[in-house]
Design an enzyme around this catalytic site. Sequence first.
Site, PDB file in Angstrom:
ATOM      1  N   GLU A  97       0.821  -1.195   0.000  1.00 37.39           N
ATOM      2  CA  GLU A  97       0.000   0.000   0.000  1.00 37.39           C
ATOM      3  C   GLU A  97       0.866   1.260   0.000  1.00 37.39           C
ATOM      4  OE1 GLU A  97      -4.163  -1.342   1.993  1.00 37.39           O
ATOM      5  OE2 GLU A  97      -2.604  -0.794   3.392  1.00 37.39           O
ATOM      6  N   CYS A 110       3.341   8.435   1.258  1.00 40.87           N
ATOM      7  CA  CYS A 110       3.867   7.471   2.228  1.00 40.87           C
ATOM      8  C   CYS A 110       4.047   6.136   1.502  1.00 40.87           C
ATOM      9  CB  CYS A 110       2.852   7.346   3.372  1.00 40.87           C
ATOM     10  SG  CYS A 110       3.309   6.125   4.603  1.00 40.87           S
ATOM     11  N   CYS A 117       6.222  -7.020   7.621  1.00 40.14           N
ATOM     12  CA  CYS A 117       7.303  -6.490   8.454  1.00 40.14           C
ATOM     13  C   CYS A 117       7.706  -7.578   9.438  1.00 40.14           C
ATOM     14  CB  CYS A 117       6.814  -5.257   9.205  1.00 40.14           C
ATOM     15  SG  CYS A 117       8.143  -4.403  10.091  1.00 40.14           S
ATOM     16  N   CYS A 121       5.959  -4.996  16.105  1.00 39.06           N
ATOM     17  CA  CYS A 121       5.556  -3.973  17.076  1.00 39.06           C
ATOM     18  C   CYS A 121       4.107  -4.282  17.472  1.00 39.06           C
ATOM     19  CB  CYS A 121       5.687  -2.585  16.466  1.00 39.06           C
ATOM     20  SG  CYS A 121       7.401  -2.215  16.033  1.00 39.06           S
ATOM     21  N   CYS A 124       0.993  -2.228  15.924  1.00 41.61           N
ATOM     22  CA  CYS A 124       0.990  -1.916  14.488  1.00 41.61           C
ATOM     23  C   CYS A 124       0.302  -3.021  13.716  1.00 41.61           C
ATOM     24  CB  CYS A 124       2.420  -1.747  13.982  1.00 41.61           C
ATOM     25  SG  CYS A 124       2.502  -1.409  12.218  1.00 41.61           S
ATOM     26  N   SER A 202      11.924   6.445   8.104  1.00 43.38           N
ATOM     27  CA  SER A 202      11.512   6.180   9.484  1.00 43.38           C
ATOM     28  C   SER A 202      11.963   4.787   9.891  1.00 43.38           C
ATOM     29  CB  SER A 202       9.983   6.293   9.563  1.00 43.38           C
ATOM     30  OG  SER A 202       9.544   6.026  10.869  1.00 43.38           O
ATOM     31  N   LEU A 225       9.927   5.941  18.467  1.00 43.59           N
ATOM     32  CA  LEU A 225      10.392   5.718  19.848  1.00 43.59           C
ATOM     33  C   LEU A 225       9.279   5.110  20.723  1.00 43.59           C
ATOM     34  CD1 LEU A 225      13.112   6.118  21.232  1.00 43.59           C
ATOM     35  CD2 LEU A 225      12.224   8.243  22.195  1.00 43.59           C
ATOM     36  N   CYS A 344      -1.587   5.917   9.878  1.00 40.97           N
ATOM     37  CA  CYS A 344      -0.371   5.255  10.371  1.00 40.97           C
ATOM     38  C   CYS A 344      -0.705   3.918  11.005  1.00 40.97           C
ATOM     39  CB  CYS A 344       0.304   6.076  11.457  1.00 40.97           C
ATOM     40  SG  CYS A 344       0.817   7.676  10.949  1.00 40.97           S
TER      41      CYS A 344
HETATM   42  N1  SAH Z   1       9.254   0.402  10.486  1.00 42.83           N
HETATM   43  C1  SAH Z   1       9.383   1.814  10.375  1.00 42.83           C
HETATM   44  C2  SAH Z   1       8.485   2.369   9.317  1.00 42.83           C
HETATM   45  C3  SAH Z   1       6.995   2.209   9.599  1.00 42.83           C
HETATM   46  S1  SAH Z   1       6.513   3.740  10.055  1.00 42.83           S
HETATM   47  C4  SAH Z   1       9.192   2.461  11.726  1.00 42.83           C
HETATM   48  O1  SAH Z   1       8.826   1.753  12.657  1.00 42.83           O
HETATM   49  O2  SAH Z   1       9.447   3.644  11.877  1.00 42.83           O
HETATM   50  C5  SAH Z   1       4.988   3.731  10.630  1.00 42.83           C
HETATM   51  C6  SAH Z   1       4.856   4.711  11.784  1.00 42.83           C
HETATM   52  O3  SAH Z   1       3.548   4.570  12.288  1.00 42.83           O
HETATM   53  C7  SAH Z   1       5.795   4.341  12.910  1.00 42.83           C
HETATM   54  O4  SAH Z   1       6.160   5.425  13.674  1.00 42.83           O
HETATM   55  C8  SAH Z   1       4.915   3.413  13.685  1.00 42.83           C
HETATM   56  O5  SAH Z   1       5.393   3.206  14.968  1.00 42.83           O
HETATM   57  C9  SAH Z   1       3.597   4.155  13.629  1.00 42.83           C
HETATM   58  N2  SAH Z   1       2.465   3.271  13.906  1.00 42.83           N
HETATM   59  C10 SAH Z   1       2.406   1.945  13.760  1.00 42.83           C
HETATM   60  N3  SAH Z   1       1.204   1.474  14.117  1.00 42.83           N
HETATM   61  C11 SAH Z   1       0.469   2.543  14.498  1.00 42.83           C
HETATM   62  C12 SAH Z   1      -0.873   2.705  14.942  1.00 42.83           C
HETATM   63  N4  SAH Z   1      -1.688   1.675  15.040  1.00 42.83           N
HETATM   64  N5  SAH Z   1      -1.277   3.952  15.202  1.00 42.83           N
HETATM   65  C13 SAH Z   1      -0.467   4.998  15.052  1.00 42.83           C
HETATM   66  N6  SAH Z   1       0.797   4.908  14.646  1.00 42.83           N
HETATM   67  C14 SAH Z   1       1.268   3.688  14.361  1.00 42.83           C
END
Ligand code: SAH
Length: 372
Positions: A97, A110, A117, A121, A124, A202, A225, A344
């Site tokens: 996407e 984006c 992945c 996390c 996510c 990122s 973070l 996100c």
């Molecule tokens: N793997 C990289 C790139 C993905 S970025 C990274 O972790 O930075 C996607 C961004 O959205 C990251 O900051 C991630 O932590 C955030 N994110 C992931 N799941 C989310 C959610 N459910 N709600 C809001 N932000 C989220």
Amino acid sequence: MPAGLQEKTNLLGLDRAGLERFFADLGEKPFRARQLLQWIHQRGVTDFDAMTDLSLALRQRLEAVAQVEAPRVMGEQLSDDGTIKWLMSVPGGNAVEAVFIPEASRGTLCISSQIGCMLNCTFCSTATQGFNRNLAAGEIIGQVWRAVARIRELHGENRRVTNVVFMGMGEPMLNLGAVRPALSLLRDDLAYGLAARRVTISTAGVIPGIDDMADGEEFALAVSLHAAENELRSRLVPLNRKYPVETLIEACKRFVRARSRRSVTFEYTMIAGVNDQPEHARALVRRLSCLPCKINLIPFNAFPGTPFRCSSDEAIYEFQKITRAAGLITTVRKTRGEDIDAACGQLVGKLLTPSQRRQLVQQQLASQAIAS
Ligand code: SAH
């Protein structure tokens, strides 16, 4: 593979240096690379026959050994707020996407760097689909190429991609072999010509990647973070067990030193009752006090099956107040495209259903038949 159908080089994924090597191997002059960059990325041309400043012989040669192949758009969704989400198919029956977020003064695209992945996390949605594979450089820059073409079709010159963020599916720092040429194309004046501050990579905190990218093409670094203390961060971002917060912050400092005048953006997803309390804000302030940085608070976006909820507006405001009072530039990200699951952490690239997969294979066979 039947005879005569040898794998052709996808020129879409070659940056200027890559194209120069490609043409050197063909016994051609390096300036051909410049011509190709402009044809492919600025004019959106994929058909070598249309590249009229190349000799007929070279065009025929290219036809035989190369192609310009972008991911195909399988679905497009338009949000009430103007956000567009595309599902793009990539070889192997998968899809990724990409999301375009128009604002008054800019248009942010984006893009994804991997299918799925591997970092898991816990908050996510991409993690729920597991890891499939790295995207090739052509599949990464191909998302930009497609989006630019489609936005031009929809909006003419009124809307443009002015910023690109590697914040879609995947961890870009675990796919640097492909991310590097894609970044180089984004920055190249003969391709997309974006300033360094307009291209953000990122990472969830892959330290070797941050160190690796401290020289070479410039870009803006964002680090996800989400917590300043190891125990909590390890629960949210399991990668933290490998690269704990203090070592991550050290890596960010090295990055900033290598890139004079740049700062790092820290993304912090606000999850109700988990990481959004005043003590978390104070821990964050202590952690970031000696580093030029910005904080971007992201309201948590829910997805099916998640136990987490988004922090209240009050909690977010309070958190922002504490970090700001300590002198840290803190913004709250506006959630966009939520109605089409484009926000996100909502990108899952939906692994295809059997019938979609069949349809895709048929489309690909049909296009091969036309091409051959
Ligand atoms: N793997 C990289 C790139 C993905 S970025 C990274 O972790 O930075 C996607 C961004 O959205 C990251 O900051 C991630 O932590 C955030 N994110 C992931 N799941 C989310 C959610 N459910 N709600 C809001 N932000 C989220």
